[in-house]
Design a protein around this motif. Structure first.
Motif, mmCIF file in Angstrom:
data_model
loop_
_atom_site.group_PDB
_atom_site.id
_atom_site.type_symbol
_atom_site.label_atom_id
_atom_site.label_comp_id
_atom_site.label_asym_id
_atom_site.label_seq_id
_atom_site.Cartn_x
_atom_site.Cartn_y
_atom_site.Cartn_z
ATOM 1 N N ASP A 19 1.026 -1.319 -0.162
ATOM 2 C CA ASP A 19 0.019 0.045 -0.069
ATOM 3 C C ASP A 19 1.008 0.903 0.089
ATOM 4 O O ASP A 19 0.862 2.086 -0.444
ATOM 5 C CB ASP A 19 -0.986 0.033 1.227
ATOM 6 N N SER A 20 1.849 1.075 0.363
ATOM 7 C CA SER A 20 3.022 2.383 0.468
ATOM 8 C C SER A 20 3.282 2.753 -0.894
ATOM 9 O O SER A 20 3.514 3.560 -1.062
ATOM 10 C CB SER A 20 4.250 1.863 1.705
ATOM 11 N N GLU A 23 0.639 4.310 -3.547
ATOM 12 C CA GLU A 23 1.304 5.582 -3.013
ATOM 13 C C GLU A 23 2.353 6.340 -3.461
ATOM 14 O O GLU A 23 2.124 7.520 -4.286
ATOM 15 C CB GLU A 23 0.975 6.053 -1.723
ATOM 16 N N LYS A 24 3.561 6.069 -3.053
ATOM 17 C CA LYS A 24 4.606 6.416 -3.721
ATOM 18 C C LYS A 24 4.621 6.491 -5.071
ATOM 19 O O LYS A 24 5.397 7.666 -6.037
ATOM 20 C CB LYS A 24 6.219 5.953 -3.229
ATOM 21 N N LYS A 26 2.331 6.421 -7.434
ATOM 22 C CA LYS A 26 0.874 7.963 -7.830
ATOM 23 C C LYS A 26 1.426 8.620 -7.527
ATOM 24 O O LYS A 26 1.035 9.469 -8.515
ATOM 25 C CB LYS A 26 -0.191 7.293 -6.878
ATOM 26 N N SER A 27 2.716 8.958 -7.064
ATOM 27 C CA SER A 27 3.198 10.162 -6.419
ATOM 28 C C SER A 27 4.624 11.010 -7.139
ATOM 29 O O SER A 27 4.951 11.642 -6.960
ATOM 30 C CB SER A 27 2.844 10.273 -5.288
ATOM 31 N N GLU A 289 -7.069 4.408 -10.307
ATOM 32 C CA GLU A 289 -7.958 4.951 -9.651
ATOM 33 C C GLU A 289 -7.356 6.826 -10.864
ATOM 34 O O GLU A 289 -7.148 7.494 -10.205
ATOM 35 C CB GLU A 289 -7.396 4.942 -8.590
#
Length: 398
Positions: A19-20, A23-24, A26-27, A289
Motif C-alpha cells: 500500500d505504501s 502511494e509512492k 502515484k506521486s 484510480e
C-alpha cells in the motif's frame, strides 16, 4: 499463487508495504531499479550474471580450476575469466549471450513476462538498470514508447528525468552494444568506475531524491548497493519485491529495513511468477484510480508530440555534427587526409574530430530511427580510427 496468498505469506508487512509503494508510485516518487532477474525471460535466454560466469568457465576453462573459481566473488570471477580466456574471447561470449538478437520474437511471447508490465506502471520518469541487455528497451518498444538511454556522465539527461519526470533508462554498468572497455565487468573496471565521481555522484543524487523499487535484484552487497548503504539515513524509504524461504523471512525483512531502509514485499522462494502477479495488481490499481482521463497507454504513446520530440532531437544532433565537421568545406579538409604521401590535418579539425567522437558517445539516443543512429555509430568508429591513424603516423599538423 494468488495476490492474496502472497500478501498473507509475510503478513501484515507485505500488504502494508504494498500500500505504501502504491502511494509512492502515484506521486512519481519511485525509481525502478532493474536487475538480471527481470531479463530472464525465456528458457536459455539471458542467464543470471552468476549463470553467465559459470557457463563461460565450463566452456573455456579446465575443470581443475573449478574449486578455486567457485570460491571467488562475482568481480573476481569476471577478472579471472577475462585474463584466462582473453579479452576478445570473453567479449565475444558476453555479446553473444546478451545479444538483442535473442529478443526477435513476437509481442505475444512477452505479454506473460514481468518485464512487459514496466511501461504500464512507469510511463514517465527514471529507470535504473545494471543489466547490459536490451530487454527494457524491447518492452517499451512494444508499447511504441520512446525510451532514451543514458550512461553515467549524462547529467543533463539525468537531471531532466529527476526534475521533470522525463522518461529515461539509465544503464549504470554499460550497454551490450558498446565496446567491451566501456562495460563494467572486472574488478579493475569496478574499481575505476566506483572511484569516478560521474557514477557515484549520479547514484547518490538518485538515491537521496527518490525511493528505489528493486526488481529482479538479489540485494546482496555489490557496489551500487554498498553505495546505497552509505547514503541511507532516517527518513529514506525504498522497496523491494524479493523471494525468501519461509523460515528466513523475518531475518531478511529486518536486514533490509536495517541496512537499506528498504520495505520488502516477500514471496516464497522459487515462486518467481509472484513478481508478475504483484506488478499486475499495481497496474490494476493505478489505472483504475487514474483520474486524469488519459488515453490507453498504447494510444497515448503514439501521439504526435512524442514523434515531434524525437525528430527535433535527431535534427539537433545532425546540426551539431555538421558544425563539428565544417560540413560545407568537407572536401577541402578531408582531401589532405587521403592525399598521396604524408597525410595531414589542421590542429583545429583534429581537435574537432576528437571532441565530436566524445560528444557522440555521450548522446542520449531516442532509439527511433535505426539506420540514422547506426550511421552515427559507424561514424564514431571511423572517426576514432582516423584520429588514431593521424596521431600515430605523426602527420604534419597545420
Amino acid at each position: 499463487m494468488s495476490f492474496e496468498k502472497i500478501m498473507a505469506f509475510n503478513a501484515p508487512y507485505n500488504q502494508i508495504n504494498f500500500d505504501s509503494l502504491i502511494e509512492k508510485i502515484k506521486s512519481n516518487a519511485i525509481v525502478p531499479y532493474i536487475g538480471a532477474g527481470i531479463s530472464m525471460l525465456f528458457k536459455d535466454v539471458y542467464p543470471s550474471w552468476s549463470g553467465f560466469l559459470n557457463t563461460t568457465f565450463n566452456k573455456f576453462v579446465d575443470i581443475s580450476e573449478k574449486n578455486k573459481f567457485n570460491g571467488m566473488s562475482y568481480e573476481d570471477k569476471a577478472d579471472f575469466l577475462y585474463k584466462e580466456i582473453g579479452k576478445l574471447s570473453f567479449s565475444n561470449q558476453l555479446k553473444t549471450t546478451f545479444s538483442k538478437n535473442h529478443l526477435h520474437k513476437e509481442k505475444c511471447q512477452f505479454i506473460d513476462k514481468p518485464a512487459y508490465l514496466l511501461p504500464a506502471i512507469f510511463e514517465e520518469g527514471l529507470i535504473i538498470t545494471t543489466n547490459y541487455d536490451k530487454v527494457i528497451e524491447k518492452v517499451y518498444g512494444l508499447y511504441n514508447l520512446m525510451l532514451p538511454v543514458a550512461h553515467p556522465g549524462h547529467f543533463e539527461a539525468l537531471n531532466g528525468a529527476l526534475r521533470n519526470n522525463e522518461l529515461l533508462l539509465y544503464k549504470i554498468h554499460g550497454d551490450i552494444n558498446e565496446t567491451i572497455e566501456s562495460i563494467i565487468l572486472t574488478k579493475k573496471q569496478y574499481e575505476l568506475a566506483y572511484n569516478n565521481p560521474k557514477l557515484t555522484e549520479s547514484l547518490k543524487q538518485i538515491y537521496t531524491s527518490k525511493s528505489m523499487l528493486f526488481l529482479g535484484c538479489s540485494l546482496q552487497k555489490d557496489r551500487p548497493i554498498e553505495l546505497l548503504c552509505e547514503v541511507s539515513k532516517s527518513g529514506m524509504s525504498n522497496y523491494a519485491i524479493i523471494p525468501c524461504k519461509n523460515e528466513e523471512k523475518k531475518d531478511r525483512r529486518l536486514q533490509l529495513e536495517g541496512d537499506y531502509y528498504t520495505q520488502s514485499i516477500i514471496y516464497p522462494e522459487g515462486n518467481h511468477e509472484c513478481v508478475k502477479i504483484i506488478l499486475e495488481q499495481i497496474v490494476k490499481i493505478i489505472k483504475s484510480e487514474d483520474k486524469k482521463g488519459k488515453k490507453e497507454l498504447m494510444e497515448f504513446s503514439c501521439d504526435e508530440f512524442n514523434n515531434k520530440k524525437v525528430e527535433e532531437t535527431y535534427l539537433g544532433y545532425i546540426n551539431k555534427w555538421c558544425d563539428f565537421l565544417d560540413i560545407n568545406n568537407w572536401h577541402a579538409w578531408t582531401s589532405w587526409m587521403l592525399a598521396i604521401g604524408q597525410p595531414h590535418i589542421s590542429v583545429e579539425m583534429l581537435t574537432n574530430l576528437e571532441e565530436l567522437r566524445e560528444w557522440l558517445f555521450s548522446r542520449v539516443w531516442p532509439n527511433k530511427f535505426g539506420e540514422l543512429q547506426n550511421s552515427f555509430e559507424n561514424f564514431k568508429l571511423v572517426a576514432s580510427e582516423s584520429t588514431k591513424a593521424c596521431t600515430h603516423k605523426e602527420p604534419r599538423v597545420e
